[in-house]
Design a protein around this motif. Structure first.
Motif, PDB file in Angstrom:
ATOM      1  N   THR A  44       0.830  -1.206   0.000  1.00 56.78           N
ATOM      2  CA  THR A  44       0.000   0.000   0.000  1.00 56.78           C
ATOM      3  C   THR A  44       0.864   1.256   0.000  1.00 56.78           C
ATOM      4  O   THR A  44       0.625   2.192  -0.772  1.00 56.78           O
ATOM      5  CB  THR A  44      -0.952   0.014   1.208  1.00 56.78           C
ATOM      6  OG1 THR A  44      -1.728  -1.188   1.196  1.00 56.78           O
ATOM      7  CG2 THR A  44      -1.877   1.212   1.179  1.00 56.78           C
ATOM      8  N   LYS A  50      -4.759   3.324  -2.153  1.00 60.78           N
ATOM      9  CA  LYS A  50      -5.652   3.448  -0.995  1.00 60.78           C
ATOM     10  C   LYS A  50      -5.587   2.219  -0.101  1.00 60.78           C
ATOM     11  O   LYS A  50      -5.589   2.320   1.122  1.00 60.78           O
ATOM     12  CB  LYS A  50      -7.088   3.680  -1.453  1.00 60.78           C
ATOM     13  CG  LYS A  50      -8.096   3.720  -0.309  1.00 60.78           C
ATOM     14  CD  LYS A  50      -9.495   4.015  -0.796  1.00 60.78           C
ATOM     15  CE  LYS A  50     -10.550   3.917   0.288  1.00 60.78           C
ATOM     16  NZ  LYS A  50     -10.278   4.619   1.521  1.00 60.78           N
ATOM     17  N   LEU A  72      -8.915  -0.626   4.058  1.00 58.07           N
ATOM     18  CA  LEU A  72     -10.339  -0.755   3.772  1.00 58.07           C
ATOM     19  C   LEU A  72     -11.146  -0.741   5.069  1.00 58.07           C
ATOM     20  O   LEU A  72     -10.710  -1.296   6.080  1.00 58.07           O
ATOM     21  CB  LEU A  72     -10.628  -2.056   3.004  1.00 58.07           C
ATOM     22  CG  LEU A  72     -10.026  -2.159   1.609  1.00 58.07           C
ATOM     23  CD1 LEU A  72     -10.251  -3.550   1.024  1.00 58.07           C
ATOM     24  CD2 LEU A  72     -10.594  -1.090   0.679  1.00 58.07           C
ATOM     25  N   TYR A  76     -16.894  -1.814   4.369  1.00 57.54           N
ATOM     26  CA  TYR A  76     -16.635  -2.392   3.055  1.00 57.54           C
ATOM     27  C   TYR A  76     -16.330  -3.884   3.165  1.00 57.54           C
ATOM     28  O   TYR A  76     -16.806  -4.688   2.355  1.00 57.54           O
ATOM     29  CB  TYR A  76     -15.475  -1.675   2.360  1.00 57.54           C
ATOM     30  CG  TYR A  76     -15.202  -2.235   0.982  1.00 57.54           C
ATOM     31  CD1 TYR A  76     -16.020  -1.914  -0.092  1.00 57.54           C
ATOM     32  CD2 TYR A  76     -14.149  -3.126   0.763  1.00 57.54           C
ATOM     33  CE1 TYR A  76     -15.800  -2.448  -1.354  1.00 57.54           C
ATOM     34  CE2 TYR A  76     -13.916  -3.661  -0.490  1.00 57.54           C
ATOM     35  CZ  TYR A  76     -14.757  -3.323  -1.539  1.00 57.54           C
ATOM     36  OH  TYR A  76     -14.533  -3.871  -2.778  1.00 57.54           O
ATOM     37  N   ALA A 116     -18.107  -0.434  -3.583  1.00 54.97           N
ATOM     38  CA  ALA A 116     -16.883   0.247  -4.014  1.00 54.97           C
ATOM     39  C   ALA A 116     -17.115   1.745  -4.095  1.00 54.97           C
ATOM     40  O   ALA A 116     -16.275   2.546  -3.661  1.00 54.97           O
ATOM     41  CB  ALA A 116     -16.424  -0.294  -5.369  1.00 54.97           C
ATOM     42  N   GLU A 119     -17.157   3.206  -0.682  1.00 51.32           N
ATOM     43  CA  GLU A 119     -15.826   3.184  -0.081  1.00 51.32           C
ATOM     44  C   GLU A 119     -14.872   4.162  -0.756  1.00 51.32           C
ATOM     45  O   GLU A 119     -13.804   4.453  -0.237  1.00 51.32           O
ATOM     46  CB  GLU A 119     -15.264   1.753  -0.144  1.00 51.32           C
ATOM     47  CG  GLU A 119     -13.952   1.542   0.552  1.00 51.32           C
ATOM     48  CD  GLU A 119     -14.048   1.474   2.064  1.00 51.32           C
ATOM     49  OE1 GLU A 119     -12.998   1.366   2.722  1.00 51.32           O
ATOM     50  OE2 GLU A 119     -15.174   1.538   2.615  1.00 51.32           O
ATOM     51  N   LEU A 121     -13.616   3.634  -3.879  1.00 52.58           N
ATOM     52  CA  LEU A 121     -12.679   2.868  -4.694  1.00 52.58           C
ATOM     53  C   LEU A 121     -12.962   3.113  -6.172  1.00 52.58           C
ATOM     54  O   LEU A 121     -14.123   3.161  -6.578  1.00 52.58           O
ATOM     55  CB  LEU A 121     -12.806   1.375  -4.394  1.00 52.58           C
ATOM     56  CG  LEU A 121     -12.654   0.958  -2.926  1.00 52.58           C
ATOM     57  CD1 LEU A 121     -12.857  -0.533  -2.778  1.00 52.58           C
ATOM     58  CD2 LEU A 121     -11.305   1.395  -2.376  1.00 52.58           C
ATOM     59  N   VAL A 124      -8.604  -0.927  -9.657  1.00 60.06           N
ATOM     60  CA  VAL A 124      -8.110  -2.095  -8.930  1.00 60.06           C
ATOM     61  C   VAL A 124      -7.166  -2.889  -9.823  1.00 60.06           C
ATOM     62  O   VAL A 124      -7.328  -2.936 -11.043  1.00 60.06           O
ATOM     63  CB  VAL A 124      -9.270  -2.997  -8.425  1.00 60.06           C
ATOM     64  CG1 VAL A 124     -10.001  -3.649  -9.571  1.00 60.06           C
ATOM     65  CG2 VAL A 124      -8.783  -4.067  -7.463  1.00 60.06           C
ATOM     66  N   TYR A 142      -6.193  -1.268  -4.446  1.00 62.05           N
ATOM     67  CA  TYR A 142      -7.308  -0.396  -4.791  1.00 62.05           C
ATOM     68  C   TYR A 142      -6.841   1.052  -4.734  1.00 62.05           C
ATOM     69  O   TYR A 142      -6.059   1.422  -3.857  1.00 62.05           O
ATOM     70  CB  TYR A 142      -8.443  -0.539  -3.775  1.00 62.05           C
ATOM     71  CG  TYR A 142      -8.956  -1.936  -3.568  1.00 62.05           C
ATOM     72  CD1 TYR A 142     -10.104  -2.377  -4.216  1.00 62.05           C
ATOM     73  CD2 TYR A 142      -8.320  -2.814  -2.689  1.00 62.05           C
ATOM     74  CE1 TYR A 142     -10.604  -3.655  -4.008  1.00 62.05           C
ATOM     75  CE2 TYR A 142      -8.806  -4.090  -2.478  1.00 62.05           C
ATOM     76  CZ  TYR A 142      -9.948  -4.504  -3.137  1.00 62.05           C
ATOM     77  OH  TYR A 142     -10.437  -5.776  -2.931  1.00 62.05           O
ATOM     78  N   THR A 143      -7.356   1.873  -5.659  1.00 60.85           N
ATOM     79  CA  THR A 143      -7.057   3.303  -5.633  1.00 60.85           C
ATOM     80  C   THR A 143      -8.353   4.093  -5.463  1.00 60.85           C
ATOM     81  O   THR A 143      -9.441   3.577  -5.722  1.00 60.85           O
ATOM     82  CB  THR A 143      -6.378   3.770  -6.934  1.00 60.85           C
ATOM     83  OG1 THR A 143      -7.327   3.704  -8.003  1.00 60.85           O
ATOM     84  CG2 THR A 143      -5.154   2.915  -7.259  1.00 60.85           C
ATOM     85  N   ASN A 144      -8.208   5.346  -5.044  1.00 62.19           N
ATOM     86  CA  ASN A 144      -9.379   6.228  -4.941  1.00 62.19           C
ATOM     87  C   ASN A 144      -9.370   7.293  -6.043  1.00 62.19           C
ATOM     88  O   ASN A 144     -10.113   8.258  -5.991  1.00 62.19           O
ATOM     89  CB  ASN A 144      -9.475   6.867  -3.554  1.00 62.19           C
ATOM     90  CG  ASN A 144      -8.210   7.577  -3.154  1.00 62.19           C
ATOM     91  OD1 ASN A 144      -7.289   7.710  -3.959  1.00 62.19           O
ATOM     92  ND2 ASN A 144      -8.150   8.019  -1.920  1.00 62.19           N
TER      93      ASN A 144
END
Length: 195
Positions: A44, A50, A72, A76, A116, A119, A121, A124, A142-144
């Motif tokens: 991460t 994220k 996370l 979620y 997602a 959250e 997100l 991925v 996962y990215t935001n």
């Protein structure tokens, strides 16, 4: 993924440091939970994403059970089970191919698009965890923000997934040997005399 202009480092240098850290952790601990948690945290931070999660496959049920996660929310994580039959991204990854999704909120391969969205997100990347050519689970980041993952990102995550799979296999072998040893010792010292 890393912005070299803001960090003063190349992505590879961050990836090398994370890889070195993960290798040290894996080689210095028999506590599998601690090792896997350290790996997902390192990923991460190195990839500046994220979150990262590692799921192991239960072959009987076809479910992927969460083994380590970082970034996370509990909300979620409680969204529901991840069933390989209903999760094309995991199905594809378990067959040996890394899978990148630009926007999970609209891609039909992602099982829980609404969760997602809640959250935060967006993108991925999912790679298989393999031991001797057999998939035992998946690792996802996962990215935001929308991201197109590059080959360096895929290779880095794949190498860390391989190290995690090796740690899992070593832990399983260690438990098997320990159990066999205790069984032999109990039979030797604790069995009634049959002569």
């Amino acid at each position: 993924m890393t912005d070299a202009a803001t960090t003063g480092q190349t992505p590879q240098r961050d990836y090398y440091q994370a890889l070195y850290q993960a290798a040290l952790t894996i080689s210095s601990s028999l506590d599998l939970d601690q090792v896997l948690q350290s790996v997902v945290i390192s990923i991460t931070k190195a990839m500046q994403v994220k979150a990262c999660g590692l799921r192991l496959l239960d072959k009987e049920s076809g479910l992927l059970h969460l083994s380590a996660v970082y970034g996370l929310s509990e909300n979620y994580l409680s969204k529901g089970p991840v069933d390989v039959v209903h999760s094309p991204i995991d199905h594809e990854a378990l067959h040996g191919s890394p899978v990148s999704i630009h926007d999970v909120r609209i891609d039909p391969r992602f099982m829980y698009p609404e969760a997602a969205r809640q959250e935060g997100l967006i993108s991925v990347l999912c790679v298989p965890l393999e031991v001797r050519g057999e998939a035992i689970g998946v690792m996802r980041v996962y990215t935001n923000t929308p991201v197109d993952f590059h080959e360096d990102d895929i290779q880095f995550l794949s190498v860390l997934a391989s190290l995690a799979a090796l740690a899992i296999e070593n832990a399983r072998l260690y438990e098997s040997v320990k159990s066999s040893y205790h069984g032999v010792m109990n039979a030797f010292w604790g069995a009634p005399n049959v002569f």
